[in-house]
Scaffold this motif. Structure first.
Motif, PDB file in Angstrom:
ATOM      1  N   GLY A 141       8.478 104.680  19.364  1.00 51.30           N
ATOM      2  CA  GLY A 141       8.400 105.760  18.075  1.00 51.30           C
ATOM      3  C   GLY A 141       7.914 106.909  18.882  1.00 51.30           C
ATOM      4  O   GLY A 141       8.775 108.174  18.148  1.00 51.30           O
ATOM      5  N   GLN A 142       7.360 107.076  19.805  1.00 47.69           N
ATOM      6  CA  GLN A 142       7.101 108.281  20.497  1.00 47.69           C
ATOM      7  C   GLN A 142       8.345 108.796  21.222  1.00 47.69           C
ATOM      8  O   GLN A 142       8.700 109.903  21.133  1.00 47.69           O
ATOM      9  N   THR A 143       9.155 108.032  21.425  1.00 47.52           N
ATOM     10  CA  THR A 143      10.459 108.458  22.422  1.00 47.52           C
ATOM     11  C   THR A 143      11.526 108.824  21.084  1.00 47.52           C
ATOM     12  O   THR A 143      12.226 109.573  21.602  1.00 47.52           O
ATOM     13  N   ALA A 144      11.357 108.020  20.091  1.00 50.88           N
ATOM     14  CA  ALA A 144      12.282 108.639  19.302  1.00 50.88           C
ATOM     15  C   ALA A 144      11.858 109.830  18.418  1.00 50.88           C
ATOM     16  O   ALA A 144      12.752 110.320  17.597  1.00 50.88           O
ATOM     17  N   GLY A 145      10.700 110.432  18.660  1.00 54.42           N
ATOM     18  CA  GLY A 145      10.132 111.650  18.041  1.00 54.42           C
ATOM     19  C   GLY A 145       9.476 111.363  16.529  1.00 54.42           C
ATOM     20  O   GLY A 145       9.386 111.938  15.905  1.00 54.42           O
ATOM     21  N   GLU A 146       9.381 109.892  16.262  1.00 51.66           N
ATOM     22  CA  GLU A 146       8.631 109.446  15.185  1.00 51.66           C
ATOM     23  C   GLU A 146       7.103 109.736  14.930  1.00 51.66           C
ATOM     24  O   GLU A 146       6.378 109.808  14.066  1.00 51.66           O
ATOM     25  N   ILE A 147       6.541 109.484  16.403  1.00 53.56           N
ATOM     26  CA  ILE A 147       5.087 109.382  16.413  1.00 53.56           C
ATOM     27  C   ILE A 147       4.628 110.428  17.551  1.00 53.56           C
ATOM     28  O   ILE A 147       5.358 110.602  18.687  1.00 53.56           O
ATOM     29  N   THR A 148       3.250 110.961  17.121  1.00 55.10           N
ATOM     30  CA  THR A 148       3.065 112.085  18.162  1.00 55.10           C
ATOM     31  C   THR A 148       2.826 111.608  19.816  1.00 55.10           C
ATOM     32  O   THR A 148       2.591 110.311  19.781  1.00 55.10           O
ATOM     33  N   LYS A 149       3.033 112.370  20.617  1.00 56.55           N
ATOM     34  CA  LYS A 149       2.852 112.144  21.838  1.00 56.55           C
ATOM     35  C   LYS A 149       1.579 112.560  22.582  1.00 56.55           C
ATOM     36  O   LYS A 149       1.307 112.684  23.550  1.00 56.55           O
ATOM     37  N   ALA A 150       0.588 113.153  21.395  1.00 58.12           N
ATOM     38  CA  ALA A 150      -0.612 113.821  21.955  1.00 58.12           C
ATOM     39  C   ALA A 150      -1.486 112.665  22.192  1.00 58.12           C
ATOM     40  O   ALA A 150      -2.548 113.074  23.014  1.00 58.12           O
ATOM     41  N   PHE A 151      -1.273 111.467  21.940  1.00 58.37           N
ATOM     42  CA  PHE A 151      -2.279 110.313  22.455  1.00 58.37           C
ATOM     43  C   PHE A 151      -1.173 109.310  23.228  1.00 58.37           C
ATOM     44  O   PHE A 151      -0.248 108.997  22.890  1.00 58.37           O
ATOM     45  N   ASP A 152      -1.905 108.723  24.038  1.00 56.39           N
ATOM     46  CA  ASP A 152      -1.327 107.628  24.831  1.00 56.39           C
ATOM     47  C   ASP A 152      -1.050 106.355  23.805  1.00 56.39           C
ATOM     48  O   ASP A 152      -1.690 106.159  22.960  1.00 56.39           O
ATOM     49  N   ALA A 153       0.166 105.707  23.898  1.00 55.81           N
ATOM     50  CA  ALA A 153       0.466 104.615  23.013  1.00 55.81           C
ATOM     51  C   ALA A 153      -0.474 103.555  23.002  1.00 55.81           C
ATOM     52  O   ALA A 153      -0.907 102.965  22.003  1.00 55.81           O
ATOM     53  N   GLU A 154      -1.074 103.118  24.243  1.00 56.04           N
ATOM     54  CA  GLU A 154      -2.170 102.038  24.075  1.00 56.04           C
ATOM     55  C   GLU A 154      -3.335 102.542  23.282  1.00 56.04           C
ATOM     56  O   GLU A 154      -3.833 101.787  22.506  1.00 56.04           O
ATOM     57  N   ASP A 155      -3.786 103.973  23.397  1.00 54.79           N
ATOM     58  CA  ASP A 155      -4.966 104.536  22.331  1.00 54.79           C
ATOM     59  C   ASP A 155      -4.525 104.359  21.138  1.00 54.79           C
ATOM     60  O   ASP A 155      -5.259 103.992  20.425  1.00 54.79           O
ATOM     61  N   LEU A 156      -3.411 104.683  20.956  1.00 53.50           N
ATOM     62  CA  LEU A 156      -2.865 104.809  19.410  1.00 53.50           C
ATOM     63  C   LEU A 156      -2.920 103.344  18.709  1.00 53.50           C
ATOM     64  O   LEU A 156      -3.202 103.143  17.665  1.00 53.50           O
ATOM     65  N   ALA A 157      -2.508 102.190  19.698  1.00 51.85           N
ATOM     66  CA  ALA A 157      -2.310 101.018  19.222  1.00 51.85           C
ATOM     67  C   ALA A 157      -3.855 100.430  18.948  1.00 51.85           C
ATOM     68  O   ALA A 157      -3.872  99.648  18.109  1.00 51.85           O
ATOM     69  N   ASP A 158      -4.853 100.724  19.827  1.00 49.64           N
ATOM     70  CA  ASP A 158      -6.102 100.358  19.704  1.00 49.64           C
ATOM     71  C   ASP A 158      -6.837 101.089  18.563  1.00 49.64           C
ATOM     72  O   ASP A 158      -7.445 100.275  17.876  1.00 49.64           O
ATOM     73  N   PHE A 159      -6.545 102.240  18.229  1.00 49.57           N
ATOM     74  CA  PHE A 159      -6.808 102.923  16.986  1.00 49.57           C
ATOM     75  C   PHE A 159      -6.553 102.214  15.888  1.00 49.57           C
ATOM     76  O   PHE A 159      -7.056 101.956  14.734  1.00 49.57           O
ATOM     77  N   LEU A 160      -5.294 101.923  15.938  1.00 47.09           N
ATOM     78  CA  LEU A 160      -4.606 101.160  14.731  1.00 47.09           C
ATOM     79  C   LEU A 160      -5.285  99.958  14.471  1.00 47.09           C
ATOM     80  O   LEU A 160      -5.648  99.929  13.128  1.00 47.09           O
ATOM     81  N   LEU A 161      -5.402  99.021  15.395  1.00 44.02           N
ATOM     82  CA  LEU A 161      -6.084  97.812  15.033  1.00 44.02           C
ATOM     83  C   LEU A 161      -7.601  97.914  14.776  1.00 44.02           C
ATOM     84  O   LEU A 161      -8.056  97.301  13.787  1.00 44.02           O
ATOM     85  N   SER A 162      -8.185  98.786  15.425  1.00 43.12           N
ATOM     86  CA  SER A 162      -9.782  98.972  14.875  1.00 43.12           C
ATOM     87  C   SER A 162      -9.882  99.519  13.793  1.00 43.12           C
ATOM     88  O   SER A 162     -10.794  99.170  12.887  1.00 43.12           O
ATOM     89  N   SER A 163      -8.962 100.474  13.385  1.00 49.59           N
ATOM     90  CA  SER A 163      -9.227 101.090  12.061  1.00 49.59           C
ATOM     91  C   SER A 163      -8.756 100.269  10.766  1.00 49.59           C
ATOM     92  O   SER A 163      -9.497 100.170   9.909  1.00 49.59           O
ATOM     93  N   TRP A 164      -7.803  99.511  11.188  1.00 48.52           N
ATOM     94  CA  TRP A 164      -7.373  98.326  10.118  1.00 48.52           C
ATOM     95  C   TRP A 164      -8.466  97.335  10.111  1.00 48.52           C
ATOM     96  O   TRP A 164      -8.783  96.962   8.798  1.00 48.52           O
ATOM     97  N   GLN A 165      -9.351  97.000  10.853  1.00 47.97           N
ATOM     98  CA  GLN A 165     -10.269  95.999  10.969  1.00 47.97           C
ATOM     99  C   GLN A 165     -11.385  96.606  10.241  1.00 47.97           C
ATOM    100  O   GLN A 165     -11.823  95.853   9.427  1.00 47.97           O
ATOM    101  N   GLY A 166     -11.740  97.878  10.251  1.00 51.55           N
ATOM    102  CA  GLY A 166     -12.491  98.577   9.313  1.00 51.55           C
ATOM    103  C   GLY A 166     -12.168  98.415   7.949  1.00 51.55           C
ATOM    104  O   GLY A 166     -12.845  98.397   7.025  1.00 51.55           O
ATOM    105  N   ALA A 167     -11.021  98.936   7.763  1.00 51.83           N
ATOM    106  CA  ALA A 167     -10.260  98.928   6.147  1.00 51.83           C
ATOM    107  C   ALA A 167     -10.220  97.458   5.550  1.00 51.83           C
ATOM    108  O   ALA A 167     -10.996  97.346   4.658  1.00 51.83           O
ATOM    109  N   MET A 168     -10.405  96.304   6.580  1.00 55.48           N
ATOM    110  CA  MET A 168     -10.502  95.028   5.956  1.00 55.48           C
ATOM    111  C   MET A 168     -11.804  94.580   5.533  1.00 55.48           C
ATOM    112  O   MET A 168     -12.304  94.156   4.815  1.00 55.48           O
TER     113      MET A 168
END
Length: 197
Positions: A141-168
């Protein structure tokens, strides 16, 4: 037709018992009884309850990995659509249990990480493996310009999973999909929004 092994019966029974009651409340006697096994048979197959729970976790993660693989599959859907598809699939699974069950990985993380070093390390490994396909999708998604490149993809993936766990976690407390929908609305209009690209 081959008869199912006692070990397999114990794992299936334990999966359901831990899923329904949690790790602490799931006694070995309960698991053995649910499997229709004799007392003492548990220790013939598993070194400890921790060892057993680790195998149950791996079984659950295999199930979740199948959901991840299907949702994030490259089928012509843009990366953001695939990420949303995963969250929507999980939302439908959570709805089937009336917003009360959550994720076994998250549940056991809360319950066991402080008290069991072997299970904590198993969970660290699971989260690492879980993050990889999301990081790959986000990088695409970052390569396609859909997702910000301000953060590393690994960090964004970690943020997504951690935040989703909190929402659950909040979903279980409130017995409502509202925390999940709020999370999706905010993450796709900020971190994964066009305006951040």
């Amino acid at each position: 037709m081959a008869r199912q092994s006692l070990r397999e019966n114990l794992l299936q029974a334990g999966f359901q018992t831990i899923w329904n009651s949690g790790y602490s409340a799931a006694g070995v006697r309960d698991i053995v009884a649910a499997a229709g096994a004799r007392p003492g048979s548990f220790t013939n197959h598993f070194a400890s309850k921790e060892d057993f729970a680790g195998e149950v976790l791996e079984r659950y993660f295999a199930y979740v990995s199948g959901l991840v693989e299907n949702a994030l599959a490259r089928d012509g859907t843009p990366p953001l659509g695939r990420l949303r598809r995963y969250l929507d699939v999980i939302t439908s699974k959570l709805e089937a249990h009336e917003w009360a069950r959550g994720c076994m990985i998250g549940n056991l993380s809360l319950e066991t990480a402080v008290h069991s070093e072997p299970l904590r390390l198993r969970l660290v490994d699971i989260f690492e493996r879980w993050r990889r396909p999301f990081a790959a999708c986000i990088a695409e998604g970052q390569t396609a310009g859909e997702i910000t490149k301000a953060f590393d993809a690994e960090d964004l993936a970690d943020f997504l999973l951690s935040s989703w766990q909190g929402a659950m976690l909040r979903m279980k407390v409130e017995r409502s999909p509202e925390p999940l929908e709020r999370f999706k609305k905010i993450i796709f209009s900020t971190v994964f929004g066009k305006e951040t690209a």
